[in-house]
Scaffold this active site. Structure first.
Site, mmCIF file in Angstrom:
data_model
loop_
_atom_site.group_PDB
_atom_site.id
_atom_site.type_symbol
_atom_site.label_atom_id
_atom_site.label_comp_id
_atom_site.label_asym_id
_atom_site.label_seq_id
_atom_site.Cartn_x
_atom_site.Cartn_y
_atom_site.Cartn_z
ATOM 1 C CG ASP A 280 -41.190 -69.972 4.593
ATOM 2 O OD1 ASP A 280 -40.928 -70.608 3.552
ATOM 3 O OD2 ASP A 280 -41.754 -68.859 4.566
HETATM 4 C C1 BGC Z 1 -41.945 -68.712 1.108
HETATM 5 C C2 BGC Z 1 -43.083 -69.692 1.285
HETATM 6 C C3 BGC Z 1 -42.997 -70.782 0.249
HETATM 7 C C4 BGC Z 1 -41.637 -71.442 0.324
HETATM 8 C C5 BGC Z 1 -41.443 -72.572 -0.669
HETATM 9 C C6 BGC Z 1 -40.607 -69.400 0.995
HETATM 10 O O1 BGC Z 1 -39.599 -68.525 0.658
HETATM 11 O O2 BGC Z 1 -41.933 -67.805 2.190
HETATM 12 O O3 BGC Z 1 -44.303 -69.013 1.221
HETATM 13 O O4 BGC Z 1 -44.024 -71.704 0.453
HETATM 14 O O5 BGC Z 1 -40.646 -70.475 0.084
HETATM 15 O O6 BGC Z 1 -41.370 -72.103 -1.957
#
Ligand code: BGC
Length: 737
Positions: A280
């Protein structure tokens, strides 16, 4: 022809691709290899969905792409930006390895579909598959071939804001929707121009955050993790997903992004996952804040060695992996494995052969926009849940009655839900406009805002009460705005914000029949004038076609057929609240009088205000004639179950018949009920239909004392009914082997 979920590559094609990849790996420098494991937001573009992290200049990022130090970019760079970046990668980098463009395509791209929780309320995985397919067509026409979706986290605490992105509280429903969405995004063949690589996320246990607080600590037994939180991931992978996102949260002291037992043990060794793991956003760097790594170097090593192949945004891998490999702290074989996984997926997507697909200039959309709008309307209307309808107040008449539409959500704000990060989304239509278009005379509708979402407005309540007095029926459009659910948007209280509750209570006191249209990204605890309304519709965030879809249901053009994918509790203090709970040694049974020394609160009953699975339509359906093929299920056999559903109303009914089981006793305590199947059926007025289910031993599996999948013979109860707390009951015995 056999359908192939993750790319219809033949054996010969695969070995040619493998040979090409091995030859590339043989020629890559360590830095180029790490480049294939480094993913970034595009420089020079506002980061809208994430915290600002150290961003490079555009020039620096382009130089890095030319140097082979970037595997792909994600979110919002636009077609032109993508094309420039791809040209730099393919034409100017030493090995010409194409970039992959990813994005959070969660509930639509140009056409905005209902949020995933809403779609789960349709209880139609096939519908979610179609909206995922349409989203993939739209986003791939803009060069995106990778989505960070579906979110398959089970969410049992309504305070957690991200429940809106998933399929709710139930494992069985979660598994069906996880698989359907992967199939929808990826299509029948990953190499097709409109296929998008799916990324089930967030692996794992992210939805079990303590107190429902986003990013918070998770402390779960391995049994619950395996029984509740992991199965939707398994279903997504079985459906062909070839990337997976490791989560921010720790579980029992080990941050998921560096959890070898999960990322290597479960994913690779147990499930034989062939794709790659992406972290993530900056989750590797966050190991330092977790107190799990002393510095960036250690964080990179721990995340990578545990199994996180690709680092999102932190740049940590690029900074430290080359040195770690040189020092022998990261084996070269581990590096090659990760690179191989990424390159294989790029090859499956056809990126090596056609890196510019979807990136050329286009005159108009390469998808059927009107068809997608029609799908958005269908999906939206089928996601709406009718909780109550006293005196058959709904459907509303189109003439002869004056309606006051009151509340902050009559217009076009707050229709899309949390993931509205892309430009040029189709303009939505709100409730006011859609309702007015259905009325015999537009003057029959008066609209008063009454209150802001989170604050009163001067004179608002007085104006709303006057409008209510002057009307025959009040439609109260209240609830949460888009900023109240989604990432980093947990609420400590799941009630309607106070300003709107005051409005609802004052309007209710005017004594007119009230229809509540809830706008919400979670289960809410309903109180006062909202709870007491004659009719309540749960309308979530329904996207581009919110207004028409709600009007379709309000005026009876569409019979509401949604069912709750999350339980609505009696009071906010009951969360986490879910139907599939354990019994305890002192259960307070729902139909027994309240007793001391039982598992109950002093100030609320244990039953849900509206249980999981609940939802009404405009016709009544009677369940009877439950038949269980036999009182005994043979160890290797199966059991057929049938119930009759009769439409006793005058309109067509659409019913979701649900099959639940409950083991009476086992070597590990079992939930009171577990969903094992559902059927959504249409029944013409006055007619009956049979619904059939089949259970087999695999449906009775649980995680045993040894933490392995286990089935035990013995007695089981079963129910077929319209929700998790109702239904016709029977039982059977699983006969020992
Ligand atoms: C979120 C993810 C997301 C990623 C990219 C993160 O903060 O938890 O679900 O895919 O950001 O935007």
């Amino acid at each position: 022809m056999l359908a192939c979920m993750a790319g219809c590559t033949t054996g010969v094609q695969q070995s040619m691709a493998d040979a090409r990849i091995e030859s590339l790996i043989g020629r890559m420098t360590v830095e180029e290899k790490v480049g294939q494991l480094s993913l970034y937001a595009p420089a020079g573009v506002d980061i809208v969905a994430n915290p600002q992290a150290a961003q490079q200049s555009i020039d620096q990022q382009m130089a890095d792409i030319r140097a082979g130090r970037v595997t792909g970019l994600f979110n919002n760079e636009g077609l032109e930006g993508k094309r420039r970046a791809q040209e730099a990668a393919v034409k100017e980098s030493r090995l010409g390895i194409p970039l992959i463009f990813g994005a959070d395509i969660i509930h639509g791209f140009r056409t905005v579909f209902p949020v995933p929780l809403a779609e789960a309320a349709s209880w139609e995985p096939a519908l979610a598959e179609r909206t995922a397919r349409a989203s993939a067509q739209e986003a791939s026409a803009d060069g995106f071939r990778w989505t960070f979706a579906p979110m398959v986290d089970i969410a049992r605490d309504a305070r957690w804001g991200r429940g809106v992105e998933g399929a709710g509280e139930d494992v069985y429903v979660g598994r069906q929707f996880a698989a359907a969405r992967v199939r929808g995004f990826q299509g029948s063949d990953l190499s097709r121009a409109d296929a998008m690589l799916a990324t089930p996320k967030h692996f794992a246990g992210y939805g079990a955050a303590e107190g429902g607080l986003d990013y918070n600590t998770v402390d779960l037994s391995e049994r619950t993790l395996r029984e509740v939180y992991l199965p939707p991931f398994r279903s997504a992978i079985d459906a062909g997903a070839l990337s997976i996102m490791s989560a921010f949260n720790e579980i029992g002291g080990i941050p998921s992004n560096a959890n070898a037992a999960l990322l290597t043990g479960v994913l690779r060794k147990e499930w034989r996952f062939q794709g790659f793991v992406v972290s993530d956003y900056t989750a590797d760097e966050e190991l330092i804040a977790h107190g799990f790594a002393a510095d960036g170097r250690e964080a990179a090593r721990r995340a990578f060695m545990a199994g996180t192949d690709v680092s999102m945004q932190s740049g940590l891998y690029m900074k430290y992996l080359p040195g770690l490999v040189a020092a022998g702290e990261v084996p070269k074989s581990r590096l090659d494995d990760a690179v191989r996984r990424v390159l294989r997926v790029k090859a499956r997507l056809g990126l090596f052969d056609q890196p510019f697909r979807g990136l050329d200039k286009q005159d108009g959309p390469r998808f059927d926009a009107p068809a997608h709008q029609a799908l958005a309307r269908e999906a939206a209307s089928r996601s709406i849940v009718l909780l109550k309808n006293e005196g058959d107040l709904l459907p509303l008449p189109r003439s002869g009655k004056k309606i006051a539409l009151i509340g902050p959500f009559a217009g076009i704000s707050d229709l899309f839900g949390p993931w509205r990060i892309f430009p040029d989304q189709a303009p939505p239509m709100g409730i006011e406009e859609a309702m007015r278009s259905r009325l015999a005379s537009p003057d029959l509708l008066t609209v008063v805002r009454g209150s802001d979402v989170d604050a009163p407005i001067a004179g608002g309540i007085a104006a709303a009460v006057a409008a209510a007095r002057d009307a025959d029926i009040v439609v109260l459009s209240i609830g949460e705005n888009e900023q109240m659910s989604g990432e980093a948007r947990s609420r400590s209280d799941i009630e309607i914000p106070k300003a709107q509750q005051d409005l609802a209570d004052a309007v209710a006191a005017a004594g007119k029949p009230v229809v509540v249209l809830l706008r919400n990204g979670r289960a809410l605890a309903l109180e006062g004038g909202v709870r007491q309304a004659s009719a309540i519709l749960v309308t979530w965030f329904l996207g581009s076609q919110t207004g028409p879809a709600i009007a379709d249901v309000l005026y009876g053009d569409v019979n509401p057929s949604g069912r709750l994918p999350v339980s609505f509790p009696q009071t906010p203090g009951q969360v986490p609240y879910y139907y599939s709970h354990k019994r305890t040694g002192r259960p307070q049974l729902a139909d027994a009088p309240a007793q001391m020394y039982k598992a109950r609160y002093l100030d609320a009953t244990n039953d849900a205000l509206y249980p999981f699975g609940h939802g009404l339509g405009y016709a009544r359906v009677r369940y009877d004639a439950l038949e269980v093929q036999s009182g005994r299920m043979a160890w290797d056999g199966s059991l057929k179950i049938r119930a009759r559903l009769s439409n006793t109303g005058r309109r067509e009914a659409e019913e979701v018949a649900q099959l639940y089981i409950g083991a009476r006793s086992a070597s590990v305590t079992r939930p009171v009920r577990e969903l094992k199947g559902f059927r959504k059926v249409r029944i013409p007025p006055g007619e009956s239909t049979d619904v059939d289910f089949t259970l087999s031993r695999a449906d009775l599996m649980f995680i045993g004392q040894n933490l392995k999948p286990t089935v035990e013979s013995g007695p089981f109860d079963l129910w077929v009914g319209p929700s998790a707390t109702q239904g016709l009951k029977s039982s059977f015995v699983l006969v020992p082997e």
